[in-house]
Write a protein that holds these residues in place. Structure first.
Motif, PDB file in Angstrom:
ATOM      1  N   LYS A 102       0.832  -1.207   0.000  1.00 48.15           N
ATOM      2  CA  LYS A 102       0.000   0.000   0.000  1.00 48.15           C
ATOM      3  C   LYS A 102       0.865   1.255   0.000  1.00 48.15           C
ATOM      4  N   ASN A 103       1.939   1.258   0.780  1.00 47.59           N
ATOM      5  CA  ASN A 103       2.842   2.405   0.803  1.00 47.59           C
ATOM      6  C   ASN A 103       3.455   2.633  -0.584  1.00 47.59           C
ATOM      7  N   ASP A 104       3.845   1.559  -1.239  1.00 47.18           N
ATOM      8  CA  ASP A 104       4.427   1.648  -2.576  1.00 47.18           C
ATOM      9  C   ASP A 104       3.425   2.247  -3.560  1.00 47.18           C
ATOM     10  N   VAL A 105       2.194   1.758  -3.531  1.00 47.01           N
ATOM     11  CA  VAL A 105       1.156   2.276  -4.432  1.00 47.01           C
ATOM     12  C   VAL A 105       0.895   3.754  -4.148  1.00 47.01           C
ATOM     13  N   TYR A 106       0.767   4.107  -2.871  1.00 49.73           N
ATOM     14  CA  TYR A 106       0.475   5.496  -2.525  1.00 49.73           C
ATOM     15  C   TYR A 106       1.605   6.428  -2.956  1.00 49.73           C
ATOM     16  N   ASN A 107       2.854   5.971  -2.881  1.00 51.93           N
ATOM     17  CA  ASN A 107       3.978   6.801  -3.321  1.00 51.93           C
ATOM     18  C   ASN A 107       4.082   6.879  -4.839  1.00 51.93           C
ATOM     19  N   THR A 108       3.713   5.819  -5.527  1.00 53.81           N
ATOM     20  CA  THR A 108       3.804   5.783  -6.987  1.00 53.81           C
ATOM     21  C   THR A 108       2.649   6.525  -7.644  1.00 53.81           C
ATOM     22  N   CYS A 109       1.501   6.505  -7.008  1.00 51.43           N
ATOM     23  CA  CYS A 109       0.281   7.062  -7.603  1.00 51.43           C
ATOM     24  C   CYS A 109      -0.231   8.244  -6.775  1.00 51.43           C
ATOM     25  N   ARG A 110       0.632   9.193  -6.525  1.00 53.99           N
ATOM     26  CA  ARG A 110       0.277  10.327  -5.660  1.00 53.99           C
ATOM     27  C   ARG A 110      -0.902  11.130  -6.181  1.00 53.99           C
ATOM     28  N   GLY A 111      -1.083  11.243  -7.470  1.00 52.76           N
ATOM     29  CA  GLY A 111      -2.174  12.036  -8.024  1.00 52.76           C
ATOM     30  C   GLY A 111      -3.497  11.295  -8.115  1.00 52.76           C
ATOM     31  N   CYS A 112      -3.511  10.042  -7.744  1.00 56.78           N
ATOM     32  CA  CYS A 112      -4.735   9.239  -7.846  1.00 56.78           C
ATOM     33  C   CYS A 112      -5.667   9.517  -6.668  1.00 56.78           C
ATOM     34  N   ASP A 113      -6.962   9.330  -6.885  1.00 53.04           N
ATOM     35  CA  ASP A 113      -7.909   9.470  -5.774  1.00 53.04           C
ATOM     36  C   ASP A 113      -7.814   8.251  -4.859  1.00 53.04           C
ATOM     37  N   GLU A 114      -8.411   8.357  -3.679  1.00 55.22           N
ATOM     38  CA  GLU A 114      -8.291   7.295  -2.656  1.00 55.22           C
ATOM     39  C   GLU A 114      -8.832   5.954  -3.129  1.00 55.22           C
ATOM     40  N   ASN A 115      -9.963   5.945  -3.838  1.00 54.64           N
ATOM     41  CA  ASN A 115     -10.523   4.673  -4.305  1.00 54.64           C
ATOM     42  C   ASN A 115      -9.602   3.993  -5.300  1.00 54.64           C
ATOM     43  N   THR A 116      -9.003   4.761  -6.176  1.00 57.51           N
ATOM     44  CA  THR A 116      -8.068   4.197  -7.152  1.00 57.51           C
ATOM     45  C   THR A 116      -6.854   3.619  -6.443  1.00 57.51           C
ATOM     46  N   LYS A 117      -6.333   4.347  -5.462  1.00 53.92           N
ATOM     47  CA  LYS A 117      -5.175   3.850  -4.702  1.00 53.92           C
ATOM     48  C   LYS A 117      -5.506   2.541  -3.998  1.00 53.92           C
ATOM     49  N   LEU A 118      -6.700   2.462  -3.423  1.00 57.48           N
ATOM     50  CA  LEU A 118      -7.096   1.240  -2.729  1.00 57.48           C
ATOM     51  C   LEU A 118      -7.218   0.071  -3.706  1.00 57.48           C
ATOM     52  N   GLU A 119      -7.853   0.311  -4.851  1.00 54.41           N
ATOM     53  CA  GLU A 119      -7.988  -0.746  -5.847  1.00 54.41           C
ATOM     54  C   GLU A 119      -6.618  -1.186  -6.373  1.00 54.41           C
ATOM     55  N   LEU A 120      -5.723  -0.221  -6.591  1.00 58.08           N
ATOM     56  CA  LEU A 120      -4.375  -0.566  -7.049  1.00 58.08           C
ATOM     57  C   LEU A 120      -3.602  -1.343  -5.978  1.00 58.08           C
ATOM     58  N   THR A 121      -3.864  -1.044  -4.715  1.00 59.86           N
ATOM     59  CA  THR A 121      -3.230  -1.805  -3.631  1.00 59.86           C
ATOM     60  C   THR A 121      -3.674  -3.257  -3.681  1.00 59.86           C
ATOM     61  N   TRP A 122      -4.961  -3.494  -3.884  1.00 57.46           N
ATOM     62  CA  TRP A 122      -5.461  -4.868  -3.978  1.00 57.46           C
ATOM     63  C   TRP A 122      -4.841  -5.589  -5.170  1.00 57.46           C
ATOM     64  N   ILE A 123      -4.738  -4.866  -6.292  1.00 59.41           N
ATOM     65  CA  ILE A 123      -4.117  -5.457  -7.484  1.00 59.41           C
ATOM     66  C   ILE A 123      -2.654  -5.795  -7.195  1.00 59.41           C
ATOM     67  N   ALA A 124      -1.943  -4.855  -6.587  1.00 62.90           N
ATOM     68  CA  ALA A 124      -0.518  -5.059  -6.308  1.00 62.90           C
ATOM     69  C   ALA A 124      -0.294  -6.198  -5.329  1.00 62.90           C
ATOM     70  N   TYR A 125      -1.194  -6.371  -4.374  1.00 63.63           N
ATOM     71  CA  TYR A 125      -1.045  -7.465  -3.411  1.00 63.63           C
ATOM     72  C   TYR A 125      -1.061  -8.812  -4.139  1.00 63.63           C
ATOM     73  N   ASN A 126      -1.852  -8.909  -5.207  1.00 60.99           N
ATOM     74  CA  ASN A 126      -1.949 -10.159  -5.961  1.00 60.99           C
ATOM     75  C   ASN A 126      -0.981 -10.232  -7.138  1.00 60.99           C
ATOM     76  N   LEU A 127      -0.852  -9.151  -7.860  1.00 58.76           N
ATOM     77  CA  LEU A 127      -0.039  -9.141  -9.074  1.00 58.76           C
ATOM     78  C   LEU A 127       1.443  -8.960  -8.770  1.00 58.76           C
ATOM     79  N   GLY A 128       1.729  -8.223  -7.719  1.00 57.75           N
ATOM     80  CA  GLY A 128       3.107  -7.927  -7.354  1.00 57.75           C
ATOM     81  C   GLY A 128       3.368  -6.437  -7.442  1.00 57.75           C
ATOM     82  N   ARG A 129       4.254  -5.977  -6.579  1.00 61.30           N
ATOM     83  CA  ARG A 129       4.539  -4.535  -6.499  1.00 61.30           C
ATOM     84  C   ARG A 129       5.168  -3.997  -7.774  1.00 61.30           C
ATOM     85  N   THR A 130       6.149  -4.708  -8.304  1.00 60.33           N
ATOM     86  CA  THR A 130       6.871  -4.208  -9.476  1.00 60.33           C
ATOM     87  C   THR A 130       5.959  -4.106 -10.684  1.00 60.33           C
ATOM     88  N   ALA A 131       5.191  -5.137 -10.950  1.00 65.58           N
ATOM     89  CA  ALA A 131       4.290  -5.128 -12.100  1.00 65.58           C
ATOM     90  C   ALA A 131       3.255  -4.005 -11.972  1.00 65.58           C
TER      91      ALA A 131
END
Length: 168
Positions: free
Chosen positions: A130-159
């Motif tokens: 979640k920290n990685d997503v929030y730092n990478t996607c600073r301009g995103c809204d909160e819902n997008t950041k949360l959804e990207l966190t869920w994706i990253a948890y499954n897909l992987g941080r780098t991808a």
């Protein structure tokens, strides 16, 4: 020996039917759910210390863990993810590097890590993601950041980081 004479909190692990699924017994035990919640809470508090501005609650990660494994410490996926957090070896390495822990993925795989420790390891990894997503996607809204966190948890941080960077 009378089980009630053991010190309070003593845990005994055994495999009553030789199935490989161990059972934990303890004198004056907490419920299974309380143990999982305690492990998650411990992990979330550690994440809060390391990333004080990161919005993360125990209930958020618990929802992820329920979706991943139904809180089953013996859950396995067709890839090498396992346990309550459905965590993979690179994720355990990330947790150990970022939090100075000494978790071993093999302990989850081999059912030697308690559900509480599995939950803690998963919560720590979720915080890293979640920290990685929030730092990478600073301009995103909160819902997008949360959804990207869920994706990253499954897909992987780098991808996921690459997806975010390429999308911008």
């Amino acid at each position: 020996r009378d089980f009630r004479t053991l010190p309070e909190g003593t845990r005994i692990y055994f495999d009553p039917d030789f199935s490989g699924n161990t059972v934990t017994a303890s004198y004056k035990p907490q419920s299974y759910s309380e143990g999982i919640d305690g492990g998650i809470q411990e992990g979330v508090m550690e994440v809060a210390k390391k990333y004080p501005r990161l919005p993360l609650t125990s209930s958020e990660f618990k929802a992820v863990a329920i979706a991943e494994s139904s809180l089953n410490p013996n859950a396995k996926c067709n890839v090498d993810s396992c346990g309550i957090p459905q965590i993979r070896p690179p994720a355990i390495e990330d947790v150990n590097t970022n939090f100075g822990t000494e978790f071993k993925w093999e302990d989850i795989r081999d059912k030697e890590m308690s559900p509480e420790k599995q939950a803690r390891a998963g919560a720590l990894y979720y915080g890293i993601v979640k920290n990685d997503v929030y730092n990478t996607c600073r301009g995103c809204d909160e819902n997008t950041k949360l959804e990207l966190t869920w994706i990253a948890y499954n897909l992987g941080r780098t991808a996921t980081r690459d997806l975010i960077i390429n999308y911008k």
